[in-house]
Write an enzyme that holds these catalytic residues in place. Sequence first.
Site: not given
Length: 586
Positions: A543-545
């Site tokens: 989700n964030y990288l």
Amino acid sequence: YFECLNTSLSLMQQGFKWKHVFRTPLISCSRYPEGIKWKFLEHKGPVFAPPYEPLPENVKFYYDGKVMKLSTKAEEVATFFAKMLDHEYTTKEIFRKNFFKDWRKEMTSEEKSTITNLSKCDFTHMSQYFKAQSEARKQMSKEEKQKIKDENERLLKEYGYCVMDNHKERIANFKIEPPGLFRGRGNHPKMGMLKRRIMPEDIIINCSKDSKIPAPPPGHKWKEVRHDNKVTWLVSWTENIQGSIKYIMLNPSSRIKGEKDWQKYETARRLKKCVDKIRNQYREDWKSKEMKVRQRAVALYFIDKLALRAGNEKEEGETADTVGCCSLRVEHIKLHPELDGQEYVVEFDFLGKDSIRYYNKVPVEKRVFKNLQLFMENKQPEDDLFDRLNTSILNKHLQDLMEGLTAKVFRTYNASITLQQQLKELTNPDDNIPAKILSYNRANRAVAILCNHQRAPPKTFEKSMMNLQSKIDAKKEQLADARRELKSAKADAKVRRDEKSKKTVESKKKAVQRIEEQLMKLEVQATDREENKQIALGTSKLNYLDPRISVAWCKKWGIPIEKIYNKTQREKFAWAIDMAEEDYEF
Ligand SMILES: *[C@@H]1O[C@H](CO)[C@@H](O)[C@H](O)[C@H]1NC(C)=O
Ligand SMILES: *[C@@H]1O[C@H](CO)[C@@H](O)[C@H](O)[C@H]1NC(C)=O
Ligand SMILES: *[C@@H]1O[C@H](CO)[C@@H](O)[C@H](O)[C@H]1NC(C)=O
Ligand SMILES: *[C@@H]1O[C@H](CO)[C@@H](O)[C@H](O)[C@H]1NC(C)=O
Ligand SMILES: CC(=O)N[C@H]1CO[C@H](CO)[C@@H](O)[C@@H]1O
């Protein structure tokens, strides 16, 4: 309605947005809305159904009690009926009538004059043969199954993708349905009719003029090749039952999902460009005369520095007592003018999303500290820390700072850039692949810690660690043995000085090397697992990288992407993996 289109990327790039997207079931639209078109489209055309394989000699068809050998064409259509023999359809009057009429069209004139009554046709032997075949398929060996799987993957690789405007895209249905009998729903008047085999001569190909035009199968021609960039389809033909046009199009869901992902990381990239300005602004705001502005600026600082969530706008507090940045209460923080040799330390302790405890001691800037003291003055522990602020105000402010900015964008930005920095720092060019992957996982862990993605150690942790340890011990013993053998081989070679003993030394040397490598791999694995004990890597990875960072890293160091992403993840990140961009800088 527009959900079915493959156009959102080009639209969004032009700065448009849909007013509304209805999530109704997919409708196939063959045309883009006015003004939308592609510039480049290249594909390999469709995959045709495998040709008909005549039945073995011993499988018989009977007419009126007598064996009858059918011509290939008539036999093929008869097998469609035989395969459905157990189905209720074959007892229905319309079905039988339609089938018989179309079947007769495929017969030779001799067959036509003999076979005049469907009720006199006996397909049972054929039917038994197909049942036995499907039984045999179930009993196939692993190797045979693997062979089929490999072939399917090869087809997918070759035909399952196209290139549309610099994007490699998944094609939804590149295989053309095999011929068969039409069923339809309910009592469809056309049920039982023969759905013809689609031939290259039926196919219209749609692609760019400047693309590699797909080649028809040897000995065949396409009906037409056109270059219509206002339509969504790559291949079309007209089916014979209803006369409707069938299309091969892109896989819309994967594209839309991929685009959302892509957009998220593009927003994070935009933040990179203006984050300095935003930081200078909130620093200024710490001194504002307005309490509201000061609170907002301190909250923003937390979001930026600690990757805190803003807090939910509605559900907040409804279930568990979880909080985000805006809903922090006085009881959730402690201020330490000095702690463990650091000045102005804030101690956070609260339950965040999914009731995960957030505990952190962070030194902050003096002005932030003073402001927090001010916000806490004359308040009870259960009072709001930021009493002049709520999530909607903060979100509105974020939107004003940059379009599309949310607290999550800060997380994405910080997570991605942290990964990039950590990868730069931790990757040792001289390391072998397992050690480089360990570095990757360490970089990923640094991000997970930043995002507070903790987990309870898995129940099986101790046991699997012990297993691994005993493997390592065994490998060490093996290594010691191999070394001893090498030593004695060397000694032996010194005495004998012949070719054979020299060779023995060489092969013993290689064995030692191999075992050393295996041992190193196991040790790296153990380190990795130990360090991973209480950290969930999946969430940040998914989700964030920005996947482009990982892809670029893999390319740079020659690491197979499979080592970083499993199959599901590779599908999710296909848009990044397929990207041409070699040097991706977040
Ligand atoms: C077709 O064959 C069935 C079964 O032998 C028979 O009952 C029926 O009368 C035949 N129909 C015609 C039109 O000959
Ligand atoms: C990301 O977050 C960390 C931890 O709070 C912070 O120290 C760092 O400055 C941030 N990095 C960037 C580039 O925003
Ligand atoms: C947030 O605060 C604003 C201004 O005080 C108010 O209009 C709004 O209703 C609040 N929103 C929520 C969700 O409490
Ligand atoms: C891939 O990894 C994720 C965790 O990040 C896991 O949930 C998923 O089941 C894995 N998929 C496969 C096919 O191994
Ligand atoms: C057979 C078929 O698909 N025809 C379509 C091809 O594209 C043109 C232009 O978009 C359509 O009008 C046809 O219906």
